[in-house]
Design an enzyme around this catalytic site. Structure first.
Site, mmCIF file in Angstrom:
data_model
loop_
_atom_site.group_PDB
_atom_site.id
_atom_site.type_symbol
_atom_site.label_atom_id
_atom_site.label_comp_id
_atom_site.label_asym_id
_atom_site.label_seq_id
_atom_site.Cartn_x
_atom_site.Cartn_y
_atom_site.Cartn_z
ATOM 1 N N ASP A 85 0.634 -0.881 -0.293
ATOM 2 C CA ASP A 85 -0.043 -0.003 0.032
ATOM 3 C C ASP A 85 0.788 1.278 -0.332
ATOM 4 O O ASP A 85 1.809 0.952 0.334
ATOM 5 C CB ASP A 85 -0.735 -0.243 1.269
ATOM 6 C CG ASP A 85 -2.132 1.075 1.211
ATOM 7 O OD1 ASP A 85 -1.797 1.495 0.223
ATOM 8 O OD2 ASP A 85 -3.028 1.113 2.266
ATOM 9 N N CYS A 272 -14.379 -24.708 17.848
ATOM 10 C CA CYS A 272 -13.394 -24.821 16.732
ATOM 11 C C CYS A 272 -12.362 -25.440 16.885
ATOM 12 O O CYS A 272 -11.710 -26.073 17.753
ATOM 13 C CB CYS A 272 -12.763 -22.913 16.185
ATOM 14 S SG CYS A 272 -11.360 -23.431 15.116
ATOM 15 N N CYS A 274 -9.506 -25.538 14.835
ATOM 16 C CA CYS A 274 -7.879 -25.032 14.089
ATOM 17 C C CYS A 274 -7.244 -25.351 14.682
ATOM 18 O O CYS A 274 -7.595 -25.855 16.329
ATOM 19 C CB CYS A 274 -8.296 -24.277 13.689
ATOM 20 S SG CYS A 274 -7.505 -22.651 15.428
#
Ligand SMILES: [Zn+2]
Length: 494
Positions: A85, A272, A274
């Site tokens: 950016d 979750c 993960c």
């Protein structure tokens, strides 16, 4: 061509973005990497998370290392694709930066960024039109200027679309920016709009920009990385995302899920699977110090974002993106508002959506009636359909439970009674009218519906019936048509 589209569903797509450092499959969320300090090391993003593209900030590198800065891949320790950016974000936050468009462009080339961004002027939340106009005109001027300044033609360049809440400015900016030689178009400064959960405005901004941009160029939604809203953005045509949210949320003790965010202290369980949530439990997370917790939370958050992108891609491949939207957009009323905004753009979605769907489709409530398949079918029926010759009497049967409709008991019985000279069609939502001879074409027998009798079909019946001398309807009453309660009533009269 740096972008190749592989699969489509609604305006969403799976594509391949080709850069000089390799290819990336979109939709893709680039983690925002700070060139100086990070919760998760950039090299780990590659080794642990299998991410091959990140975004970092060339302005921060410029400020920190000066003009003699080395290759950005060396600075960050990330040897995959790097987008930089330009400092426009700092301009948005601090109001002022001390670098020119020319300087930062040349700097991005020098540090070997793979994808650069011009120094645009973010409209952000500006509410004064004159100032908003300035941001657009100056961004366009700099975009033009940038083209003559480029020296390295192996790099890709992004031309951001500004305009903020002024949709006509976005439209104008997109049209003019699309004429210039850019490879990617980000939608500039939607961050404040997203922070306010103003998804309805966001939908407007995305569609209005997308409609004016060359369709073969990928579209990047700046600053969007919450898994909850990714499916909506993808369905509208966004391909690239960047987000610092996984880390910012972690810093603030917030645990991301596909349906929203939960404060870590409010959790009794980690919902979750993960690698982080598998290895640790909530008790452990609450016991360790804040910095360690922040790292683990950031990792979990990033895993959730990556998982959601995989889910979205599978939905696109299966032609089930609409169904996914219906689920995800129920996560938050403001997101649902954004989803309802789609009704305004159903024509846009219909134009983008592939004509052949692979699987049957599901209908839940009146919102599902705005699916591209329904819009397309109704348009075609009105514009292209010709009724069979010599059939001047129309018999309308309610849509049977079993499909295809022309194999149903009621149809067989009706045709026995009325013979071949009467045109038998089915009525009901979502499709309105289905002529019996079309009943087996997609998707007229490949759908499942839990719609109540919403009655939108009545309008379709009135239009359709104009071509017949006589109309008989079974089971319902519509003014001007003959109504029967039982199919045997026809037999008695014969
Ligand atoms: Zn997790």
């Amino acid at each position: 061509m740096c972008f190749e589209i592989k699969e489509r569903d609604l305006a969403g797509k799976i594509g391949i973005l080709k850069t000089r450092r390799g290819n990336i499959e979109t939709p893709y969320v680039m983690p925002v990497v700070n060139p100086i300090r990070n919760i998760i090391k950039p090299s780990e993003l590659k080794s642990e998370f299998k991410l091959n593209m990140i975004i970092t900030n060339s302005y921060i590198i410029f400020k920190h290392y000066g003009k003699e800065a080395k290759d950005v891949h060396e600075i960050t320790g990330f040897d995959g694709i790097i987008m930089t950016d330009s400092g426009a974000y700092q301009l948005l936050v601090y109001g002022k930066i001390d670098v020119s468009n020319k300087e930062i462009l040349e700097f991005q080339e020098k540090i070997k960024s793979d994808i650069g961004v011009i120094l645009d002027i973010p409209t952000g939340g500006i509410i004064d039109r004159k100032n908003a106009e300035y941001t657009v005109m100056e961004t366009l001027r700099r975009a033009k200027e940038s083209i003559s300044l480029r020296k390295d033609n192996t790099m890709l360049w992004a031309g951001p679309i500004q305009g903020g809440r002024f949709l006509d400015l976005i439209e104008m900016c997109a049209e003019k920016m699309g004429e210039l030689d850019f490879h990617i178009h980000p939608l500039g400064s939607p961050t404040q709009i997203m922070e306010n959960y103003d998804y309805s405005t966001l939908v407007d901004m995305i569609v209005i920009a997308k409609r004016k941009l060359p369709p073969e160029r990928p579209f990047h939604l700046f600053g969007a990385g919450h898994p909850m809203m990714l499916s909506l953005a993808v369905a509208l045509g966004c391909d690239l995302f960047d987000s610092a949210a996984y880390a910012l949320f972690a810093k603030d003790g917030r645990y991301m899920t596909q349906n929203g965010t939960i404060r870590i202290e409010n959790l009794k369980e980690l919902p979750c699977c993960c690698p982080i949530c598998n290895k640790y439990d909530i008790k452990y997370l609450m016991e360790i110090n804040k910095n360690e917790r922040e790292v683990l939370l950031a990792k979990h958050n990033l895993y959730v974002v990556i998982e959601e992108i995989k889910i979205i891609k599978e939905a696109i491949r299966e032609g089930r993106l609409w169904e996914l939207l219906e689920m995800r957009c129920r996560s938050h009323p403001r997101l649902y508002e954004g989803f309802k905004k789609i009704l305004k753009y159903s024509k846009y979605l219909e134009e983008q959506d592939p004509i052949i769907s692979k699987r049957g489709i599901f209908f839940y409530d009146y919102l599902s009636m705005n699916r591209p398949e329904v819009i397309r079918y109704k348009n075609r029926l009105e514009e292209r359909y010709e009724k069979p010759e010599n059939k001047e009497v129309l018999l309308l049967l309610p849509m049977p439970k079993s499909k295809p409709f022309n194999k149903s008991k009621i149809f067989k019985k009706a045709i026995k009674i009325v013979g071949e000279n009467v045109h038998i069609c089915f009525y009901g939502d979502p499709f309105g009218i289905i002529p019996s001879e079309l009943a087996e074409t997609f998707p007229l027998s490949q759908f499942e519906s839990s719609l109540e009798n919403i009655g939108i079909w009545k309008e379709d019946v009135k239009k359709f019936a104009k071509n017949y001398k006589e109309v008989i309807i079974l089971g319902e009453k519509i003014n001007g048509f003959k109504s029967i309660k039982n199919i045997d009533e026809l037999k008695v009269k014969e």
